[in-house]
Design a protein around this motif. Structure first.
Motif, PDB file in Angstrom:
ATOM      1  N   GLY A 292       0.797  -1.229   0.000  1.00  0.00           N
ATOM      2  CA  GLY A 292       0.000   0.000   0.000  1.00  0.00           C
ATOM      3  C   GLY A 292       0.825   1.273   0.000  1.00  0.00           C
ATOM      4  N   ARG A 293       2.136   1.170  -0.210  1.00  0.00           N
ATOM      5  CA  ARG A 293       2.976   2.370  -0.174  1.00  0.00           C
ATOM      6  C   ARG A 293       3.232   2.929  -1.570  1.00  0.00           C
ATOM      7  N   LEU A 294       3.225   4.256  -1.634  1.00  0.00           N
ATOM      8  CA  LEU A 294       3.551   4.925  -2.898  1.00  0.00           C
ATOM      9  C   LEU A 294       5.047   4.812  -3.145  1.00  0.00           C
ATOM     10  N   ARG A 295       5.427   4.354  -4.334  1.00  0.00           N
ATOM     11  CA  ARG A 295       6.855   4.189  -4.642  1.00  0.00           C
ATOM     12  C   ARG A 295       7.171   4.800  -5.999  1.00  0.00           C
ATOM     13  N   THR A 296       8.305   5.460  -6.072  1.00  0.00           N
ATOM     14  CA  THR A 296       8.833   5.925  -7.357  1.00  0.00           C
ATOM     15  C   THR A 296      10.349   5.923  -7.251  1.00  0.00           C
ATOM     16  N   ARG A 297      11.028   5.847  -8.379  1.00  0.00           N
ATOM     17  CA  ARG A 297      12.487   5.721  -8.343  1.00  0.00           C
ATOM     18  C   ARG A 297      13.134   6.972  -7.739  1.00  0.00           C
ATOM     19  N   ASP A 298      14.189   6.769  -6.984  1.00  0.00           N
ATOM     20  CA  ASP A 298      14.913   7.873  -6.351  1.00  0.00           C
ATOM     21  C   ASP A 298      15.703   8.664  -7.401  1.00  0.00           C
TER      22      ASP A 298
ATOM     23  N   GLN B 148      -0.291  13.226   4.277  1.00  0.00           N
ATOM     24  CA  GLN B 148       0.195  12.133   5.138  1.00  0.00           C
ATOM     25  C   GLN B 148       0.263  10.818   4.371  1.00  0.00           C
ATOM     26  N   MET B 149       0.585  10.919   3.070  1.00  0.00           N
ATOM     27  CA  MET B 149       0.803   9.704   2.275  1.00  0.00           C
ATOM     28  C   MET B 149       2.280   9.676   1.897  1.00  0.00           C
ATOM     29  N   PRO B 150       3.108   9.125   2.751  1.00  0.00           N
ATOM     30  CA  PRO B 150       4.548   9.180   2.473  1.00  0.00           C
ATOM     31  C   PRO B 150       4.911   8.469   1.184  1.00  0.00           C
ATOM     32  N   VAL B 151       5.892   9.043   0.483  1.00  0.00           N
ATOM     33  CA  VAL B 151       6.349   8.445  -0.776  1.00  0.00           C
ATOM     34  C   VAL B 151       7.714   7.815  -0.534  1.00  0.00           C
ATOM     35  N   ASP B 152       7.837   6.561  -0.866  1.00  0.00           N
ATOM     36  CA  ASP B 152       9.118   5.860  -0.798  1.00  0.00           C
ATOM     37  C   ASP B 152       9.844   6.073  -2.113  1.00  0.00           C
ATOM     38  N   GLU B 153      10.896   6.894  -2.082  1.00  0.00           N
ATOM     39  CA  GLU B 153      11.686   7.058  -3.308  1.00  0.00           C
ATOM     40  C   GLU B 153      12.705   5.925  -3.328  1.00  0.00           C
ATOM     41  N   ARG B 154      12.251   4.793  -3.803  1.00  0.00           N
ATOM     42  CA  ARG B 154      13.013   3.548  -3.697  1.00  0.00           C
ATOM     43  C   ARG B 154      12.713   2.722  -4.949  1.00  0.00           C
TER      44      ARG B 154
END
Ligand code: PLP
Length: 286
Positions: A194-200, A222-228
């Motif tokens: 359920g986490r938002l992810r996009t490339r760093d 409050q929807m943290p983005v994982d730049e991963r």
């Protein structure tokens, strides 16, 4: 009549030309920017100007006009072409000089070209409501994709290959099997957790302005983005997927290669973020 701006003049688009010795033509020695136009105004304007300055700086091309002068030209091209919703395109090359790989004399004036075109917002809405397909292709680009140069041949080939496969976009994949970005868009998923992810941005990608704005908006919600990085397999197993660009806003992805994403329809997080982004972009356009 369609009008382009070329080196200080507004000219009919049909006859708008630059010299054969222009370094943009000879060497792709040029940068560009694209702003979305919403209700006749430029969206995410500051971000695009800042990236333009950075791209020029990385290539040691002297900015040919001040930011405010460029803004006036961009607005004038939008106005003369009666673009309500669409894009405005700016290209700056190192100028025209006898062909030689090394830079020409520092006095060589850069070439400046601006064009604008209308986009059919209703069509974009309809395509977002259905979602689009992407295919995965190897990322064969050079090592400085952070600079927005017109050297786009690998992107062109990947996009054409996607088109021939009936897809809207090609997601480019590095040697480790991880998605970098699209041929002309940034790539996102809502992962299985359920986490938002996009490339760093330490990766070799373009720092999309839409991407950056969306990260700010998502954080505010409050929807943290994982730049991963995420792999192609993770993307295929994601709950949702989407892409971002000035010309596509935030567009849901419902198919990656042969795999349907989620239930094969645009997901709720994607649609919510799209609406929020568009609202934000409209409100802040200048
Ligand atoms: N990645 C690439 C390779 C692009 O060419 C583009 C836009 O042209 C993007 C990402 C999206 O960037 P932006 O959101 O600034 O339009």
């Amino acid at each position: 009549m369609k009008v382009a701006y070329v080196n200080g003049r507004y000219v009919p688009h049909t006859g708008a030309v630059v010299h054969i010795e222009d370094r943009g033509f000879q060497f792709a020695d040029a940068v560009y920017e694209v702003w979305a136009v919403l209700d006749g105004r430029l969206s995410d304007a500051e971000g695009h100007f800042t990236r333009l300055a950075r791209s020029l700086g990385e290539l040691s091309i002297t900015p040919p006009r001040s930011r405010s002068a460029l803004l006036a030209i961009l607005r004038e091209v939008v106005r003369r072409n009666a673009v309500k919703n669409g894009i405005v395109y700016l290209q700056i090359t190192r100028g025209t000089a006898p062909r030689d790989h090394a830079f020409p004399h520092a006095d060589t004036p850069p070439t400046v070209v601006v064009t604008a075109k209308s986009l059919d917002l209703a069509y974009l809405e309809a395509s977002a409501a259905k979602g689009v397909a992407v295919v995965t292709r190897p990322d064969t680009r050079w090592g400085r994709c952070d600079i927005k140069t017109v050297g786009l041949l690998p992107n062109v080939l990947a996009k054409q290959s996607a088109k021939e496969a009936g897809a809207y976009e090609a997601w480019l994949v590095d040697k480790e099997g991880r998605v970098t970005e699209g041929a002309s868009t940034n790539a996102w998923i809502v992962d299985a957790g359920g986490r938002l992810r996009t490339r760093d941005t330490a990766a070799n990608i373009l720092r999309g302005i839409t991407r950056g704005e969306l990260i700010t908006l998502a954080n505010e919600l409050q929807m943290p983005v994982d730049e991963r990085p995420f792999t192609v397999d993770e993307a295929k197993g994601a709950r949702e997927a989407f892409l971002t660009a000035a010309s596509a806003f935030l567009t849901p992805v419902v198919k990656i290669d042969e795999a349907s994403i989620g239930d094969g329809r645009p997901g709720p997080v994607t649609l919510r973020l799209r609406a929020l982004y568009l609202d934000h972009a409209r409100r802040n356009a200048i």
